[in-house]
Scaffold this active site. Sequence first.
Site, PDB file in Angstrom:
ATOM      1  N   ARG A  94       0.820  -1.194   0.037  1.00  0.00           N
ATOM      2  CA  ARG A  94      -0.064  -0.001   0.017  1.00  0.00           C
ATOM      3  C   ARG A  94       0.783   1.313   0.005  1.00  0.00           C
ATOM      4  O   ARG A  94       0.588   2.176  -0.661  1.00  0.00           O
ATOM      5  CB  ARG A  94      -0.980  -0.028   1.195  1.00  0.00           C
ATOM      6  CG  ARG A  94      -1.600   1.262   1.283  1.00  0.00           C
ATOM      7  CD  ARG A  94      -2.833   1.314   2.674  1.00  0.00           C
ATOM      8  NE  ARG A  94      -3.529   2.523   2.760  1.00  0.00           N
ATOM      9  CZ  ARG A  94      -4.189   2.753   3.505  1.00  0.00           C
ATOM     10  NH1 ARG A  94      -4.688   1.912   4.363  1.00  0.00           N
ATOM     11  NH2 ARG A  94      -4.728   4.074   3.713  1.00  0.00           N
ATOM     12  N   ASN A 148     -10.991  -4.415  -0.850  1.00  0.00           N
ATOM     13  CA  ASN A 148     -10.921  -3.053  -1.826  1.00  0.00           C
ATOM     14  C   ASN A 148      -9.936  -3.504  -2.949  1.00  0.00           C
ATOM     15  O   ASN A 148      -9.051  -4.203  -2.752  1.00  0.00           O
ATOM     16  CB  ASN A 148     -10.428  -1.867  -1.249  1.00  0.00           C
ATOM     17  CG  ASN A 148     -11.460  -1.224  -0.706  1.00  0.00           C
ATOM     18  OD1 ASN A 148     -12.653  -1.245  -1.130  1.00  0.00           O
ATOM     19  ND2 ASN A 148     -11.412  -0.669   0.697  1.00  0.00           N
ATOM     20  N   CYS A 170     -19.384  -2.251   1.287  1.00  0.00           N
ATOM     21  CA  CYS A 170     -18.309  -1.113   1.743  1.00  0.00           C
ATOM     22  C   CYS A 170     -19.156  -0.462   2.955  1.00  0.00           C
ATOM     23  O   CYS A 170     -20.394  -0.234   3.082  1.00  0.00           O
ATOM     24  CB  CYS A 170     -18.516  -0.182   0.230  1.00  0.00           C
ATOM     25  SG  CYS A 170     -17.411   1.478   0.536  1.00  0.00           S
ATOM     26  N   HIS A 200     -17.036   3.488  -4.246  1.00  0.00           N
ATOM     27  CA  HIS A 200     -16.181   4.722  -3.952  1.00  0.00           C
ATOM     28  C   HIS A 200     -16.619   5.879  -5.210  1.00  0.00           C
ATOM     29  O   HIS A 200     -15.668   6.672  -5.297  1.00  0.00           O
ATOM     30  CB  HIS A 200     -14.726   4.421  -4.036  1.00  0.00           C
ATOM     31  CG  HIS A 200     -14.405   3.461  -2.815  1.00  0.00           C
ATOM     32  ND1 HIS A 200     -13.108   3.184  -2.247  1.00  0.00           N
ATOM     33  CD2 HIS A 200     -14.913   3.236  -1.741  1.00  0.00           C
ATOM     34  CE1 HIS A 200     -12.931   2.672  -1.277  1.00  0.00           C
ATOM     35  NE2 HIS A 200     -14.128   2.520  -0.752  1.00  0.00           N
ATOM     36  N   TYR A 255     -14.873  10.089  -1.173  1.00  0.00           N
ATOM     37  CA  TYR A 255     -14.017   9.623  -2.227  1.00  0.00           C
ATOM     38  C   TYR A 255     -14.069  10.686  -3.337  1.00  0.00           C
ATOM     39  O   TYR A 255     -13.105  10.714  -4.274  1.00  0.00           O
ATOM     40  CB  TYR A 255     -13.931   8.310  -2.521  1.00  0.00           C
ATOM     41  CG  TYR A 255     -13.461   7.377  -1.614  1.00  0.00           C
ATOM     42  CD1 TYR A 255     -12.207   7.007  -1.671  1.00  0.00           C
ATOM     43  CD2 TYR A 255     -14.124   6.854  -0.790  1.00  0.00           C
ATOM     44  CE1 TYR A 255     -11.584   6.131  -0.705  1.00  0.00           C
ATOM     45  CE2 TYR A 255     -13.573   5.985   0.383  1.00  0.00           C
ATOM     46  CZ  TYR A 255     -12.366   5.624   0.163  1.00  0.00           C
ATOM     47  OH  TYR A 255     -11.866   4.773   1.385  1.00  0.00           O
TER      48      TYR A 255
END
Length: 440
Positions: A94, A148, A170, A200, A255
């Site tokens: 990440r 995700n 989510c 998102h 987002y």
Amino acid sequence: MTLKLVIIGGGSSYTPEIIEGIIKRYDSFPVTDIVLVDIKEGEEKLQIIGNLALRMIEKSRKPIHLTWTLDRKEALKNADFVSTQIRVGRLDARAKDERIPLSHGFIGQETNGAGGVFKAFRTIPVLMELANDIHTICPDAWMINFTNPAGIVTEALLTHSPHKKIIGVCNIPYNMRHSVAEILNVAPDDVSIEFVGMNHFVFGQKVFVKGVDRTDEVLEKLIGSDGLDYSPANIVSLGWSKTFIESTKLLPNPYHQYYFQTKDVLEKDLIAYKEHGTRAEVVQQLEESLFELYKDPELRDKPEELEKRGGAFYSDVACSLMDSIYNNKQDIQTVNTVNNGAISDLPDDAVVEINCVITKDGPKPISIGSLPLSVKGIIQQMKAFEELVIRAAMTGDYQDAYLALVMNPLITDEKRSKVILDELLEAHEQYLPQFKIRGK
């Protein structure tokens, strides 16, 4: 009679939340067996989480049998539900997803932009193997995915795996509904939001409280830097302008700031990166402190500190979904599932994030017709981009991967897309076996 839940990624710091959710719902959703599964690299954390989960169950006095293992196929035998919460490459991957785009002047974020693309590239093949195993070993089991990017991953699995009992979840719709309830001083169960879009990238089209339309009141409270904030812990809200809210007449989700406030977000992220490092590095420190808490033999509850993680409440959403399927509740929940004509401007086989009636046979999308004209074009663009990501993840073709990056609204730079692509392919090479051919 048994009711078995298998948690893939059982060593995740989020697992105490799902254990709490199962305990809380035991009277209606009487799980008899829980198996936590992880990989060799996560064995130490799996052990810590397993022992905490045992203490939580012991305190609850519920007759739930809990075990943990590294043997996924053995764990899947006779499963009724399989939840997935994995991170291929762990937080180190990440950090690269965030750092490399930022180094080239683009937003670095784990589920959006180039970072989201590469998280999908790493994740889809691994979950494809899992879906194949579920279809072979426990074909009647529901796979509940909150890995995700949830929408992209869920669509890839539903399109390319033989298993079709797959639903994505989510926490963003959950956060939005609860925050709206708080600002209106009403109970969350009394609030319903008509969602339209995809994971998102979902908008709230209407807000109702006990059937009464209160959309305008909520939109008014969104305006400005002091407006309603339903952002998760990993996103700092910049607020919304009066003109944007009044023109779109929609509730954006947190987002959306990446797409509609790109320059401001990039500036903020670059400052944060220089001062504190990437969000992944911040989370690594948080994880360390969480696991120190989890080790405490006196701890028998999910600690409040877990809510500082951006994915807090994912597990509550997943538990509610499993409860509703098991009991054929036919209540309305917001999930990621196949469109089936619910949004007329998107393909029938596309996965969308939408309100559904939850039945024992799965989610039944509630039709909303056409997309709002104000966001129709960008939602269709995002769906086309998602399809490019899935194609590249499946083919491992360099040009497919390049297209996925260059057509991402947060990049759209034909030269820098290649630079970012090459650097991320090299950085994640060990987790991308399908990409055998590199570009010239």
